[in-house]
Design an enzyme around this catalytic site. Structure first.
Site, PDB file in Angstrom:
ATOM      1  N   TRP A 135      -0.914 -18.203  10.822  1.00  0.00           N
ATOM      2  CA  TRP A 135       0.352 -17.340  10.755  1.00  0.00           C
ATOM      3  C   TRP A 135      -0.495 -15.964  10.963  1.00  0.00           C
ATOM      4  CZ3 TRP A 135       1.711 -13.312   7.112  1.00  0.00           C
ATOM      5  CH2 TRP A 135       2.888 -13.102   7.137  1.00  0.00           C
ATOM      6  N   HIS A 186      27.209   6.395  -4.424  1.00  0.00           N
ATOM      7  CA  HIS A 186      26.344   7.368  -4.122  1.00  0.00           C
ATOM      8  C   HIS A 186      25.494   6.993  -2.739  1.00  0.00           C
ATOM      9  CE1 HIS A 186      26.725   8.857  -8.300  1.00  0.00           C
ATOM     10  NE2 HIS A 186      26.466   7.518  -8.620  1.00  0.00           N
ATOM     11  N   ASN A 238      -8.350 -19.455   6.507  1.00  0.00           N
ATOM     12  CA  ASN A 238      -7.255 -18.847   6.116  1.00  0.00           C
ATOM     13  C   ASN A 238      -7.811 -17.543   5.112  1.00  0.00           C
ATOM     14  OD1 ASN A 238      -5.885 -21.039   6.336  1.00  0.00           O
ATOM     15  ND2 ASN A 238      -5.384 -21.727   4.169  1.00  0.00           N
ATOM     16  N   GLU A 292      19.274 -11.309  -4.738  1.00  0.00           N
ATOM     17  CA  GLU A 292      18.508 -12.697  -4.419  1.00  0.00           C
ATOM     18  C   GLU A 292      19.680 -13.116  -3.391  1.00  0.00           C
ATOM     19  OE1 GLU A 292      16.217 -14.287  -4.515  1.00  0.00           O
ATOM     20  OE2 GLU A 292      16.536 -16.396  -4.103  1.00  0.00           O
TER      21      GLU A 292
END
Ligand code: G6P
Length: 615
Positions: free
Chosen positions: A73, A511, A100, A488
């Site tokens: 990754w 706001h 890693n 979430e």
């Protein structure tokens, strides 16, 4: 995030390496590769999936008795074949490395090695490790010593596995800050960054500790702690039997892991709360043998977490303050670890993490300890994780392995655990009568059934999802304890459908975000029948009056009527304190079905990783 699997055995290890990589796929990756000993080191790499790597391996007839493999990754350097692991150093007797984590001083080492004549062929920090080991190998007699010398020079958090062309009979591995485990098998020995990759071969697992360097052969292994013991004396590490179930990792009848995990929530929550179901009262011992003593010494709570786990912490703050009367701060771990907060030693520091391996959460917890916080509790889903091993107290969310990158069942089981903690603390602080305690136990027992009911809104959500799939932005509103649930919901939608979604406390609408509202901006509201419903309805009016399209998740008795530009889905019951847990379900379903409509990779959304083991 990156994954490592290595194997050395009496038979061809390629099937083990490929199966291991498949098991690690859920962590998220953008390239994959392996090296095997096949009259020298044979390397195969691709920017495709592991299935693509398998095809290449078959075409190139890669096989051998030892090998290391990796899913990458990207952190340093774009996702490309030349940046994919394993990385090589040397031409005559090559070194191969998979890695890693992140090497923080890679630039300094790189310039030093370039001055010594090493040539780099990638942009990665990993290649620095390969050349450094090759360089040190010229000063010492074997690879093991060269790795020990090299890790003394590396700064950062990493786990590595190394092979040397001239000595195919061993793999050397090292860990510092990133997880690495050995699998001790009958016909070989293995190494991986995650237990799930090892279960195909063995359940006998050794968790390497910080600074450990291990040498594996097909017949045995030895471990030395190079940070503490420069003399190279072997250290003993216990062999644990892993109880992770193999079937739990399969997809079963579902199309995606995320779908499976959404529908597993009633049983995941039931498993998590099992000990409460059979109890007449709630005992602090659920959190560890020292819990009673620690809970009676604390007067403040600090929660540290990232991502979805952070949202669970935000919900818990409402519960802990309202029900247990305990002041509670919730901090994003990556922020906390670099602040200079005022400390109170009578604080219980809670790390919440699905994986128990999130680098920022682990570092924030350590930092909190260094600052003088003496009590810690882990709420975690992985019994064999670093977090669990770092805290005084622990509570396991028994959700089972969560494979979908976007967290679902881990979140609701975290909430169930945090509610249990709240009730425990409230009881100890005499804020809860025994009738209230009995009522809470009854609600918790009912929770799996209530979750099952909540899942029944799926067909209605699917209709909404078709409309959402056309949109580019969405706004999520909630108030009070449902504000973090709105957060979430927005996070789920953006993670897997790539629609830009933002959550606002509904009172903040005027706001700023109200300026964005038009017919192209769907507004999702979480509107259970609680004491803030009246206020929320006024906020919804503000949206309605400006031509906004409202999608409201209400309760059976929220008294919100469907109308033009006002769509309502009702959950069957209002669950009081447990309401945020139930209201999570339709939001997960919405994100899932919108992602299906848009054809995105639901389980492995682009650029994201399951376990974020680097900073
Ligand atoms: C990653 C995952 C999220 C998760 C977050 C924290 O970003 O994709 O789903 O919420 O990490 O992970 P943790 O394992 O600490 O809960």
């Amino acid at each position: 995030m990156c994954g490592i699997i290595g194997a050395i055995a009496h038979a061809n290890v390629v099937p083990v390496l490929l199966e291991g990589l498949l098991r690690l796929e859920y962590r998220g990756y953008d390239s994959a590769g392996l090296v095997v000993t096949n009259h020298g080191l044979q390397r195969v790499r691709t920017t495709g999936r592991v299935t693509e790597l398998s095809k290449l391996v078959a075409q190139q007839r890669a096989q051998g008795l030892a090998g290391i493999a990796h899913t990458r990754w990207a952190t340093h350097g774009e996702p490309s074949e030349r940046n994919a692991h394993p990385h090589f150093s040397g031409e005559i007797s090559r070194i191969a490395v998979v890695h890693n984590g992140i090497i923080e001083n890679h630039e300094a080492i790189r310039s030093h090695l370039i001055n010594k004549g090493f040539k780099f062929s990638s942009d990665t920090d990993t290649e620095v490790i390969a050349h450094l080991i090759a360089f040190n190998l010229e000063q010492v007699t074997d690879l093991f010593q060269a790795v020990c010398l090299s890790i003394a020079e590396l700064q950062g958090a990493y786990a590595i596995a190394v092979m040397e062309e001239a000595h195919p009979e061993r793999i050397v591995v090292a860990r510092n800050g990133a997880p690495l485990l050995l699998g001790i098998g009958k016909s070989g020995n293995y190494v991986a960054s995650d237990t799930s990759a090892l279960l195909q071969t063995t359940r006998d697992i050794i968790y390497l500790e910080e600074g450990d360097v291990a040498e594996l052969s097909s017949r045995g292994y030895r471990i030395v702690n190079c940070l503490r013991n420069h003399l190279g004396e072997a250290v003993e590490r216990a062999v644990h039997e892993s109880h992770l179930s193999n079937e739990a990792i399969g997809l079963g009848p579902y199309a995606h892991f995320m779908q499976k995990e959404i529908f597993e929530q009633p049983s995941a929550v039931a498993n998590t709360l099992e000990m409460v179901f059979n109890a007449q009262s709630i005992s602090p011992n659920l959190f560890g043998s020292e819990a009673e003593e620690i809970f009676s010494s604390i007067n403040h709570i600090l929660i540290l977490a990232c991502g979805t786990s952070y949202h669970a912490g935000l919900v818990a703050r409402y519960w802990l303050e309202t029900v247990a009367g305990l002041p509670c701060n919730v901090e994003i771990a990556s922020e906390y670890r670099y602040r200079n907060p005022v400390t109170d030693p009578n604080t219980l520091v809670i790390g919440i993490s699905q994986s128990g391996e999130t680098a920022d959460t682990l570092a924030a917890l350590n930092y909190a300890k260094k600052l003088g916080h003496q009590y810690s509790l882990a709420i975690c889903n992985v019994p064999e994780s670093a977090l669990i091993r770092q805290t005084d107290l622990r509570f396991l969310t028994r959700a089972g392995p969560e494979i979908g990158v976007a967290s679902t069942k881990a979140f609701t089981t975290q909430l169930a655990s945090l509610l249990l903690l709240t009730v425990t603390l409230a009881k100890m602080r005499h804020k809860l009568s025994s009738e209230d305690e009995q009522r809470m136990i009854a609600s918790l027992r009912h929770l799996p059934v209530a979750l099952q009911h909540a899942l029944q809104v799926e067909p209605q959500v699917r209709i909404w999802a078709k409309r959402f799939a056309q949109k580019r932005h969405a706004l999520f509103l909630g108030r009070g304890v449902h504000y973090p649930i709105a957060m979430e919901g927005a996070l789920k939608l953006k993670e897997i459908s790539y629609i830009h979604a933002e959550a606002y406390a509904a009172g903040e609408l005027k706001h700023g975000p109200l300026a964005l509202v038009d017919s192209e901006m769907p507004v999702v509201a979480i509107a259970p029948n609680d004491q803030l419903l009246g206020k929320l309805k006024s906020n919804l009016q503000e949206v309605h009056a400006r031509g906004g399209e409202l999608y409201v998740f209400a309760d059976a008795d929220s008294h919100i009527t469907q109308g033009e530009n006002l769509h309502v889905i009702r959950l069957a019951e209002h669950a009081g304190l447990l309401s945020p847990i139930l209201h999570t379900i339709p939001l997960q379903l919405l994100a899932y079905h919108v992602a299906l409509e848009r054809g995105t990779d639901v389980d492995k959304p682009r650029n994201l990783a399951k376990a974020v083991t680097v900073e």
